[in-house]
Design a protein around this motif. Structure first.
Motif, PDB file in Angstrom:
ATOM      1  N   MET A 278       0.835  -1.202   0.000  1.00  0.00           N
ATOM      2  CA  MET A 278       0.000   0.000   0.000  1.00  0.00           C
ATOM      3  C   MET A 278       0.873   1.256   0.000  1.00  0.00           C
ATOM      4  SD  MET A 278      -3.060   1.092   2.597  1.00  0.00           S
ATOM      5  CE  MET A 278      -3.796   2.736   2.506  1.00  0.00           C
ATOM      6  N   ALA A 279       1.896   1.296   0.832  1.00  0.00           N
ATOM      7  CA  ALA A 279       2.794   2.467   0.866  1.00  0.00           C
ATOM      8  C   ALA A 279       3.479   2.661  -0.485  1.00  0.00           C
ATOM      9  CB  ALA A 279       3.830   2.286   1.974  1.00  0.00           C
ATOM     10  N   GLU A 280       3.816   1.543  -1.110  1.00  0.00           N
ATOM     11  CA  GLU A 280       4.511   1.564  -2.411  1.00  0.00           C
ATOM     12  C   GLU A 280       3.645   2.174  -3.515  1.00  0.00           C
ATOM     13  OE1 GLU A 280       6.853  -1.917  -4.839  1.00  0.00           O
ATOM     14  OE2 GLU A 280       6.585  -2.179  -2.684  1.00  0.00           O
ATOM     15  N   MET A 281       2.324   2.164  -3.331  1.00  0.00           N
ATOM     16  CA  MET A 281       1.438   2.783  -4.312  1.00  0.00           C
ATOM     17  C   MET A 281       1.729   4.280  -4.439  1.00  0.00           C
ATOM     18  SD  MET A 281      -0.479   0.406  -5.615  1.00  0.00           S
ATOM     19  CE  MET A 281      -1.551   1.459  -6.564  1.00  0.00           C
ATOM     20  N   TRP A 282       2.254   4.872  -3.375  1.00  0.00           N
ATOM     21  CA  TRP A 282       2.624   6.299  -3.414  1.00  0.00           C
ATOM     22  C   TRP A 282       4.128   6.505  -3.611  1.00  0.00           C
ATOM     23  CZ3 TRP A 282      -1.474   4.774  -0.261  1.00  0.00           C
ATOM     24  CH2 TRP A 282      -2.679   5.478  -0.426  1.00  0.00           C
ATOM     25  N   THR A 283       4.951   5.749  -2.905  1.00  0.00           N
ATOM     26  CA  THR A 283       6.411   5.970  -2.983  1.00  0.00           C
ATOM     27  C   THR A 283       6.995   5.459  -4.292  1.00  0.00           C
ATOM     28  OG1 THR A 283       6.963   3.852  -1.935  1.00  0.00           O
ATOM     29  CG2 THR A 283       6.624   5.744  -0.459  1.00  0.00           C
ATOM     30  N   ARG A 284       6.296   4.525  -4.941  1.00  0.00           N
ATOM     31  CA  ARG A 284       6.702   3.884  -6.210  1.00  0.00           C
ATOM     32  C   ARG A 284       7.957   3.031  -6.060  1.00  0.00           C
ATOM     33  NH1 ARG A 284       2.676   5.769 -10.064  1.00  0.00           N
ATOM     34  NH2 ARG A 284       3.902   4.616 -11.593  1.00  0.00           N
ATOM     35  N   SER A 285       8.348   2.748  -4.851  1.00  0.00           N
ATOM     36  CA  SER A 285       9.534   1.941  -4.583  1.00  0.00           C
ATOM     37  C   SER A 285       9.350   1.245  -3.241  1.00  0.00           C
ATOM     38  CB  SER A 285      10.752   2.867  -4.535  1.00  0.00           C
ATOM     39  OG  SER A 285      11.907   2.156  -4.178  1.00  0.00           O
TER      40      SER A 285
END
Length: 394
Positions: free
Chosen positions: A238-245
């Motif tokens: 879920m966090a990766e959906m924003w950080t892209r990494s």
């Protein structure tokens, strides 16, 4: 025994062996077709699990994914891990779980020493989430992020209700069709679980889940675990959906626990009752005096307060307090504007398939970009040769 008798026995056993081999070649497998009915189009995946190919049925033209079953380490018989994966996939029939169509094989011939190669045949999905996130041109709106996470949690709710743990949650194992339907994939590490009785705790292996998505209880040696191990992975995704990494890119178990402590606060019996009983709690160097800063660190990327709250609940250190899939699906994040919206329109702008395997090599992100400018490069899997990295990953 004289020489002539010995020669006769020897030649007779050779001819018998040849007859057996001939029979093997002609043997009919009524429920396991030959893989030649499919034409391989492109390789779309590679890993310790083997290779995955995009393929097309020669007659019906249906496009599928072929996953090769690794047989190298097998002296004889069929790999138990593949049998477990097949059994689990046959049990799970859900829109948000990848669909196993059939199992195919190559013909046993002298050229492959009469050892057939087996393939699992799946419905084809055009993208995986890691491939989509690695492409700077793919932009998810908040409503689309909600739709991704809603489908992911629906899949987890279904498998956990059927007493199955995935045990390898990561962006590369989340498939998405061109119509925007998400599928949990790669059940190679999955297993059935049971709620252990107090007198007899479960003894599952803790050597599961890719390091960057591995929850703290597994890193600390827990072997009596359950669905919360998948929920931690859902939080990382879920966090990766924003950080892209990937948000925590440790190079070793020790480094991964350090990154977790720096984000989620120090691991101690005060915040996590009973953690001191875990095998590696006193054997590893756990950072002391770290405050929990999940919301604070992610706020530069995630502007929605409900999203931050759900992330905080998914990335909870104590697995007994970590939110489950049912409560996560009922979280306000999914029930406030903008509501979850379909992905098909956004994905229709991208005609090329996007898979982690096909994406160009990417260096890992180690500095935090300016607020509002999330880094988009996707980290690669750590190896022993990776060396040292900054502990600030996102």
């Amino acid at each position: 025994m004289n020489t002539s008798t010995s020669t006769n026995v020897s030649s007779s056993s050779v001819s018998h062996a040849q007859q057996v081999m001939n029979k093997l070649e002609d043997f009919d497998f009524p429920y396991c077709d030959e893989v030649t009915k499919y034409e391989k189009l492109a390789k779309i995946g590679q890993g310790t699990f083997g290779e995955v190919f995009k393929a097309k049925h020669r007659q019906t033209k249906k496009v599928v994914a072929l996953k090769k079953v690794l047989m190298e380490n097998e002296k004889e018989g069929f790999p138990i891990t593949a049998l477990r994966e097949i059994k689990i996939l046959q049990l799970l029939n859900h829109e948000n779980v990848v669909n196993l169509i059939e199992i195919c094989r190559t013909k046993a011939t002298p050229f492959n020493r009469y050892k057939a190669t087996f393939y699992l045949v799946f419905d084809f999905c055009e993208h995986d989430l890691a491939g989509l996130l690695s492409n700077v041109n793919v932009k998810f709106s908040l409503g689309e992020i909600k739709k991704v996470m809603q489908q992911l949690l629906n899949g987890l709710y279904f498998i956990h209700s059927n007493k199955i743990l995935h045990r390898d949650m990561k962006a590369a194992n989340i498939l998405i069709t061109k119509n925007g339907v998400l599928k949990l994939a790669d059940f190679g590490l999955a297993r059935a679980f049971s709620i252990s009785k107090t007198s007899q705790p479960n003894r599952y292996t803790n050597r599961v889940v890719t390091l960057w998505y591995r929850p703290p209880e597994l890193l600390l040696g827990e072997r009596n675990y359950g669905p919360p191990v998948d929920m931690w992975g859902a939080g990382c995704i879920m966090a990766e959906m924003w950080t892209r990494s990937p948000i925590m890119q440790g190079s070793t178990e020790q480094h991964q626990l350090t990154l977790i402590s720096q984000l989620c606060g120090s691991i101690s019996p005060e915040t996590w009752p009973g953690v001191e009983k875990l095998e590696f709690y006193n054997k590893l160097d756990l950072p002391k005096g770290q405050k929990r800063k999940v919301k604070e660190r992610l706020r530069a990327y995630v502007k929605d307060p409900y999203a931050l709250d759900l992330l905080d609940k998914l990335l909870t250190l104590d697995p007994n307090k970590r939110i489950d899939s049912d409560n996560a699906l009922n979280h306000d994040f999914f029930w406030t504007d903008p509501m979850p919206c379909e992905l098909a329109k956004m994905l229709s702008q991208h005609t090329q398939s996007m898979f982690e395997y096909l994406a160009p090599p990417r260096r890992r992100v180690v500095q935090q970009p300016h607020a509002g400018q999330p880094g988009h490069q996707k980290g690669m899997q750590p190896s022993a040769a990776d060396g040292q990295y900054h502990d600030r990953v996102f």
